[in-house]
Write a protein that holds these residues in place. Structure first.
Motif, PDB file in Angstrom:
ATOM      1  N   ASN A  78       0.924  -1.341   0.068  1.00  0.00           N
ATOM      2  CA  ASN A  78       0.049   0.002   0.013  1.00  0.00           C
ATOM      3  C   ASN A  78       0.775   1.347  -0.127  1.00  0.00           C
ATOM      4  OD1 ASN A  78      -2.303  -1.425   0.025  1.00  0.00           O
ATOM      5  ND2 ASN A  78      -2.740  -1.095   2.153  1.00  0.00           N
ATOM      6  N   ARG A  79       2.020   1.400   0.822  1.00  0.00           N
ATOM      7  CA  ARG A  79       2.912   2.493   0.754  1.00  0.00           C
ATOM      8  C   ARG A  79       3.385   2.353  -0.691  1.00  0.00           C
ATOM      9  NH1 ARG A  79       6.498   1.803   6.316  1.00  0.00           N
ATOM     10  NH2 ARG A  79       4.743   2.275   7.960  1.00  0.00           N
ATOM     11  N   ILE A  80       3.979   1.491  -1.215  1.00  0.00           N
ATOM     12  CA  ILE A  80       4.377   1.606  -2.362  1.00  0.00           C
ATOM     13  C   ILE A  80       3.511   2.094  -3.533  1.00  0.00           C
ATOM     14  CG2 ILE A  80       5.267   0.054  -4.208  1.00  0.00           C
ATOM     15  CD1 ILE A  80       6.713  -1.573  -2.296  1.00  0.00           C
ATOM     16  N   GLN A  81       2.304   1.508  -3.248  1.00  0.00           N
ATOM     17  CA  GLN A  81       1.305   2.228  -4.414  1.00  0.00           C
ATOM     18  C   GLN A  81       0.924   3.779  -4.150  1.00  0.00           C
ATOM     19  OE1 GLN A  81      -2.682   0.091  -3.696  1.00  0.00           O
ATOM     20  NE2 GLN A  81      -3.265   1.112  -5.966  1.00  0.00           N
ATOM     21  N   VAL A  82       0.955   4.021  -2.957  1.00  0.00           N
ATOM     22  CA  VAL A  82       0.699   5.634  -2.742  1.00  0.00           C
ATOM     23  C   VAL A  82       1.937   6.409  -3.255  1.00  0.00           C
ATOM     24  CG1 VAL A  82       0.832   7.393  -0.847  1.00  0.00           C
ATOM     25  CG2 VAL A  82      -0.777   5.311  -0.720  1.00  0.00           C
ATOM     26  N   ALA A  83       3.072   5.841  -3.062  1.00  0.00           N
ATOM     27  CA  ALA A  83       4.349   6.586  -3.624  1.00  0.00           C
ATOM     28  C   ALA A  83       4.504   6.667  -5.207  1.00  0.00           C
ATOM     29  CB  ALA A  83       5.611   5.991  -3.050  1.00  0.00           C
ATOM     30  N   SER A  84       3.996   5.433  -5.503  1.00  0.00           N
ATOM     31  CA  SER A  84       3.765   5.398  -7.081  1.00  0.00           C
ATOM     32  C   SER A  84       2.674   6.282  -7.640  1.00  0.00           C
ATOM     33  CB  SER A  84       3.511   3.810  -7.440  1.00  0.00           C
ATOM     34  OG  SER A  84       3.185   3.764  -8.881  1.00  0.00           O
ATOM     35  N   ASN A  85       1.542   6.306  -7.028  1.00  0.00           N
ATOM     36  CA  ASN A  85       0.567   7.177  -7.477  1.00  0.00           C
ATOM     37  C   ASN A  85       0.949   8.736  -7.400  1.00  0.00           C
ATOM     38  OD1 ASN A  85      -1.108   5.159  -7.770  1.00  0.00           O
ATOM     39  ND2 ASN A  85      -2.325   5.386  -5.923  1.00  0.00           N
ATOM     40  N   VAL A  86       1.780   9.236  -6.481  1.00  0.00           N
ATOM     41  CA  VAL A  86       2.306  10.441  -6.359  1.00  0.00           C
ATOM     42  C   VAL A  86       3.206  10.842  -7.427  1.00  0.00           C
ATOM     43  CG1 VAL A  86       3.724  12.024  -4.691  1.00  0.00           C
ATOM     44  CG2 VAL A  86       1.706  10.688  -3.791  1.00  0.00           C
ATOM     45  N   ILE A  87       4.367   9.719  -7.576  1.00  0.00           N
ATOM     46  CA  ILE A  87       5.402   9.997  -8.506  1.00  0.00           C
ATOM     47  C   ILE A  87       4.581  10.129  -9.965  1.00  0.00           C
ATOM     48  CG2 ILE A  87       7.074   8.814  -9.704  1.00  0.00           C
ATOM     49  CD1 ILE A  87       7.838   7.591  -7.248  1.00  0.00           C
ATOM     50  N   ASP A  88       3.634   9.231 -10.340  1.00  0.00           N
ATOM     51  CA  ASP A  88       2.727   9.340 -11.547  1.00  0.00           C
ATOM     52  C   ASP A  88       1.929  10.593 -11.868  1.00  0.00           C
ATOM     53  OD1 ASP A  88       1.719   8.152 -13.855  1.00  0.00           O
ATOM     54  OD2 ASP A  88      -0.173   7.776 -12.899  1.00  0.00           O
ATOM     55  N   ARG A  89       1.569  11.088 -10.853  1.00  0.00           N
ATOM     56  CA  ARG A  89       0.835  12.334 -10.890  1.00  0.00           C
ATOM     57  C   ARG A  89       1.815  13.605 -11.135  1.00  0.00           C
ATOM     58  NH1 ARG A  89      -0.515  14.690  -5.488  1.00  0.00           N
ATOM     59  NH2 ARG A  89       1.427  15.225  -5.775  1.00  0.00           N
ATOM     60  N   ASP A  90       2.986  13.472 -10.255  1.00  0.00           N
ATOM     61  CA  ASP A  90       3.874  14.550 -10.488  1.00  0.00           C
ATOM     62  C   ASP A  90       4.612  14.537 -11.917  1.00  0.00           C
ATOM     63  OD1 ASP A  90       3.577  15.388  -8.051  1.00  0.00           O
ATOM     64  OD2 ASP A  90       5.350  14.547  -7.200  1.00  0.00           O
ATOM     65  N   THR A  91       4.567  13.020 -12.372  1.00  0.00           N
ATOM     66  CA  THR A  91       5.273  13.053 -13.965  1.00  0.00           C
ATOM     67  C   THR A  91       4.396  13.744 -14.860  1.00  0.00           C
ATOM     68  OG1 THR A  91       6.373  11.004 -13.069  1.00  0.00           O
ATOM     69  CG2 THR A  91       6.270  11.363 -15.471  1.00  0.00           C
TER      70      THR A  91
END
Length: 158
Positions: A78-91
């Motif tokens: 879940n933590r990885i998914q949250v971080a991935s979502n933030v990175i995807d949004r920022d990208t």
């Protein structure tokens, strides 16, 4: 004498049994007011019933152990998914800004970092490498402290 349907399906068998087993069969037959043949049927049925219950209990134990162990992994995922979502949004935001910048300045061609790397790009790469190194060092220090605490706790049971 008329036989019931259940009794008519029964087949005779001859078994060699130890005297102790024969005594146990007699005890079970007397306690349950059954014939010795019906007592044996009762015991066989009880065996298969308990075997099925043991299988269900074993399955339940395995399920609960897996749930317990996988809970930790689920939290990490879940933590990885949250971080991935933030990175995807920022990208995606950065891509929109770059597209706008490219359009406003009416650039005709794209010059890649393989063709030319600006001083600013080199500085940015160095900064990112320093940050990554610092994060790795912090993580290793944290894990080292955690390991030392665990060793201390196992060495001195207070």
């Amino acid at each position: 004498m008329k036989l019931s349907l259940a009794e008519s399906k029964k087949q005779g068998s001859y078994f060699m049994l130890h005297p102790e087993i024969k005594e146990k069969i007699k005890v079970i037959a007397n306690e349950n007011h059954l014939s010795q043949a019906n007592a044996i049927s009762l015991m066989v049925d009880a065996y298969f019933e308990s075997r099925d219950e043991e299988h269900a209990l074993l399955k339940q134990m395995i399920d609960s152990l897996l749930d317990e162990k996988l809970a930790f992994m689920k939290e990490k995922m879940n933590r990885i998914q949250v971080a991935s979502n933030v990175i995807d949004r920022d990208t995606k935001i950065i891509l929109e800004f770059l597209n706008h910048y490219y359009l406003v300045n009416k650039f005709q061609n794209l010059i890649t970092t393989e063709e030319y790397k600006t001083n600013g790009m080199e500085q940015a790469e160095q900064l990112i490498q320093k940050r990554i190194h610092k994060q790795r060092k912090k993580k290793l220090d944290y894990e080292r402290q955690k390991e030392m605490k665990q060793q201390h706790n196992t060495e001195s049971p207070e």
